[in-house]
Design an enzyme around this catalytic site. Structure first.
Site, PDB file in Angstrom:
ATOM      1  N   ASN A 178     -49.354 -38.639 -24.150  1.00 57.36           N
ATOM      2  CA  ASN A 178     -49.955 -38.402 -25.463  1.00 57.36           C
ATOM      3  C   ASN A 178     -50.694 -39.664 -25.867  1.00 57.36           C
ATOM      4  OD1 ASN A 178     -50.004 -36.516 -27.912  1.00 57.36           O
ATOM      5  ND2 ASN A 178     -49.456 -38.484 -28.841  1.00 57.36           N
ATOM      6  N   GLU A 179     -51.991 -39.528 -26.040  1.00 59.33           N
ATOM      7  CA  GLU A 179     -52.795 -40.650 -26.532  1.00 59.33           C
ATOM      8  C   GLU A 179     -52.457 -41.951 -25.810  1.00 59.33           C
ATOM      9  OE1 GLU A 179     -52.138 -40.681 -30.743  1.00 59.33           O
ATOM     10  OE2 GLU A 179     -53.379 -38.907 -31.061  1.00 59.33           O
ATOM     11  N   GLU A 332     -55.609 -31.896 -31.330  1.00 58.93           N
ATOM     12  CA  GLU A 332     -54.956 -32.101 -32.630  1.00 58.93           C
ATOM     13  C   GLU A 332     -56.010 -32.382 -33.684  1.00 58.93           C
ATOM     14  OE1 GLU A 332     -52.128 -35.330 -32.767  1.00 58.93           O
ATOM     15  OE2 GLU A 332     -51.266 -34.797 -30.846  1.00 58.93           O
TER      16      GLU A 332
END
Ligand code: GAL
Length: 703
Positions: A178-179, A332
């Site tokens: 994630n990121e 997102e």
């Protein structure tokens, strides 16, 4: 199929130990990313909730027409409560529920948040800050990307998930990590950094030369003396700093590639992505990452609820489409609350819908949110969710349902054109993370100039003119762009300069701004006058950079207003387009244009205030015959984006203005079902998605 066979089948290479590693820049068998409908939903964290809530969630998802959730993003401790002990029963149950309800899922590898057992067992795998403090668990993103134990644990859990879930029919794709973005300054990173530097420079002599280590007695006699840029007494060496950023991006990319290799080796054939992050920080060189992904995805968080939010969405959408080279995934966005300073401000119903449409218009195949259900506890319990704390019987959730229904109505727009781009753009903006990182090195002539702000300001000008833009990778085929703008790309290599020269010689119009081409890739300034590497192309020689005092504005003879930045320059072989009109610069060129081959190279030495920048770039585009998507729309606050599909175009209309606008064209609004043949009114704050024959004309008839 055996794992090695599967790996070969999807283009992976095998390491000597039999494990698969990702093939460099392998063309993706999954590109372009073409789901049959727009993906709608968000991050779902059932591990935070009891089973009764899972069932309630599924019912609410069905009500809202959610078709996709992202699972497992931070679930490491729930999936592997102790080393090598996997508990995936709960995930199987959740996936069964989703499948029964016809809802697909992205499955994440949970490696952004190693659990406490891992931290205790492998303290050396926790990241070290520049000041030497080693972080521990208790939040997230605590990993030392170069630590062998972390890499091994990441590979193992990726492999396990792929073996258990990799061929599930509901799996829409892999959401790796994630990121990516934790920088580590510890000993593991130091070792890997040295290896990276050896590969880049070959010898210490060359590194010493490129880094100008003669300054302040930094000459390195042994590779082991080199460290990441840790806290030191005063300013760092800028070459060390930018190389560390490049190394960190490459190192995270290698870690991501290992996970992808494990997934392919386990036989999973689902597309792979990882969610990039904008806008506040940038630790990745996105073009090279995009080469290794089947589809690019992004988390896009707005930094305002005001009118500039729309511009920001356009910027994020155009960047991601450009990185992806086509359709992309919005992984997102804010569910409802936008954090501005010290408080969370709500998006209105209309903003929620317009914002989603803004991304889809620019090539997103999804409208996914953080997160499905607002958490009751934990660090982000006050981040908004599609299901707020108050539950499904809420105004907020009604908006979610409205959006879900709308996305279904516009399903035809998800299709992709048989050939050509998703959006036809004649303007390109050069983008490279080097520009961002170079302007983050401290003690420049002005530390107030930010790459991100400059690129956004340029993009904003075209957005305000209603002109579509792409972002361009240095070295890419730019011949299709009539106009190419280079905002503040401080380092340029000889190859990149030659590429820009070719672009102009071939007939392109190049606009270069201050702080571009100042240095070589090691941030060594090219002497003899700025912008050293571009002097010949631009026909100018800058003697002095003259930043203005904060808040001061000066005018050019054209009336354009300048803030932050001016220069003393000579037009050696270029025509002045505008002159300075203040103090000692009076009568000196501020903007120049040089004829080169079949094209022209424009130099902008002054930082134009946004309205003046808008006017200058709009005039430049007009001179080149570049037109807006819908003539007269932008002036009325109507954003018009024409997304090309399979045998049809889809004109997304998002109205940010105050008066209704009527458009006419031989098409039908997919949202209202109304024909636009005799005129379709778009209300202030409203939207329409008109399906048209390819290239069919549309005009504004009233408003
Ligand atoms: C994102 C992140 C999410 C969540 C969200 C909150 O950057 O990926 O996990 O933290 O921010 O806004």
């Amino acid at each position: 199929m055996s794992a090695p066979d599967a790996a070969r089948a999807v283009g992976a290479e095998l390491r000597s130990d039999g494990a698969a590693v990702q093939a460099p820049s392998a063309a993706s068998p999954f590109a372009p990313f073409a789901p049959p409908q727009f993906l709608f939903g968000g991050d779902w964290s059932p591990e935070q909730w009891d089973r009764a809530t899972w069932h309630e969630d599924i019912a609410l998802m069905q009500r809202a027409k959610v078709n996709t959730v992202s699972l497992g993003i931070f679930s490491w401790s729930s999936l592997e409560p102790s080393e090598g002990v996997y508990e995936t029963g709960w995930l199987e149950e959740v996936i069964d529920l989703l499948t029964e309800a016809g809802i697909g899922f992205f499955l994440a590898t949970p490696t952004a948040s190693p659990p406490p057992w891992f931290t205790r067992a492998h303290p050396e795998a926790m990241p070290v800050r520049p000041d030497g403090v080693r972080l521990t668990h208790g939040s997230r993103d605590t990993y030392a990307i170069s630590a062998p134990a972390y890499r091994a644990a990441s590979r193992a859990i990726a492999r396990m998930l792929a073996e258990r879930f990799g061929d599930h029919p509901g799996l829409r794709g892999w959401h790796l990590h994630n990121e990516y973005g934790t920088l580590d300054h510890g000993p593991e990173a130091a070792r890997a950094f040295r290896t990276w530097l050896r590969a880049r420079y070959g010898t210490l002599e060359e590194l010493n030369r490129q880094w100008t280590t003669a300054f302040w007695s930094q000459g390195y006699g042994e590779w082991e003396e080199i460290t990441p840029p840790r806290t030191t007494q005063y300013l760092h060496n800028p070459a060390q700093q930018i190389d560390f950023r490049r190394f960190s991006s490459d190192e995270m990319l290698a870690a991501m590639g290992e996970q992808r290799g494990e997934i392919r080796a386990a036989g999973s054939r689902a597309p792979v992505t990882t969610n990039f992050m904008l806008p506040s920080w940038n630790h990745l060189e996105q073009w090279s990452w995009a080469d290794e992904l089947d589809v690019v995805s992004i988390d896009h968080y707005l930094d305002t609820t005001g009118p500039d939010a729309e511009t920001h969405i356009a910027y994020g959408g155009d960047l991601t489409r450009s990185w992806s080279g086509g359709p992309w995934v919005l992984m997102e966005q804010n569910a409802s609350g936008i954090r501005i300073g010290d408080r969370t401000l709500a998006k209105s119903r209309r903003q929620t819908i317009r914002h989603s449409l803004g991304y889809l218009a620019r090539g997103s195949q999804s409208s996914l949110f953080f997160q499905w259900r607002a958490s009751a506890g934990g660090s982000e319990q006050w981040h908004s969710g599609l299901v707020p704390h108050a539950g499904g019987s809420t105004r907020r959730f009604e908006t979610v349902c409205e959006l879900g229904a709308l996305l279904e109505q516009i399903t035809p727009a998800v299709s992709l054109p048989a050939d050509g781009p998703l959006i036809a753009a004649e303007v390109g903006i050069l983008w490279h993370a080097d520009g961002w990182w170079a302007l983050e090195t401290p003690h420049l002539p002005s530390d107030a100039i930010s790459y991100s702000d400059e690129v956004r300001a340029t993009h904003r000008s075209f957005w305000r003119a209603g002109i579509p833009t792409d972002f361009v990778r240095p070295g890419a085929d730019a011949s299709g762009y009539r106009l190419l703008v280079v905002p503040c790309l401080y380092p340029l290599s000889e190859t990149q300069v030659a590429w820009l020269e070719d672009y102009v010689a071939g007939g392109g119009e190049l606009v270069v701004t201050y702080l571009s081409g100042i240095s070589d890739p090691s941030l060594r300034i090219v002497p003899g006058g700025y912008p050293g590497r571009l002097r010949d192309l631009l026909g100018v020689r800058v003697e002095e950079m003259l930043p203005l005092p904060a808040g001061e504005q000066v005018a050019l003879d054209t009336g354009a207003v300048v803030e932050e930045w001016t220069e003393l320059l000579e037009a050696v072989d270029a025509q002045p387009l505008a002159l300075y009109s203040h103090d000692e610069l009076r009568g000196r060129p501020a903007i120049t244009r040089a004829a080169r081959g079949k094209g022209h190279a424009v130099y902008l030495s002054a930082r134009l205030r946004q309205d003046s920048r808008d006017a200058f770039l709009a005039e430049t585009a007009a001179r080149l015959g570049i037109s807006a998507t819908l003539t007269g729309a932008a002036e009325r606050g109507l954003e018009a984006v024409r997304r090309r599909g399979d045998g049809a175009d889809f004109l997304f209309l998002l109205h940010h203005g105050a008066e209704p606008v009527t458009v006419r064209g031989a098409g039908t609004d997919l949202v209202s079902g109304s024909s636009a043949a005799r005129g379709l009114a778009v209300e202030p704050g409203g939207w329409a998605v008109i399906a048209l024959a390819p290239d069919a004309p549309v005009e504004i008839v009233h408003g």
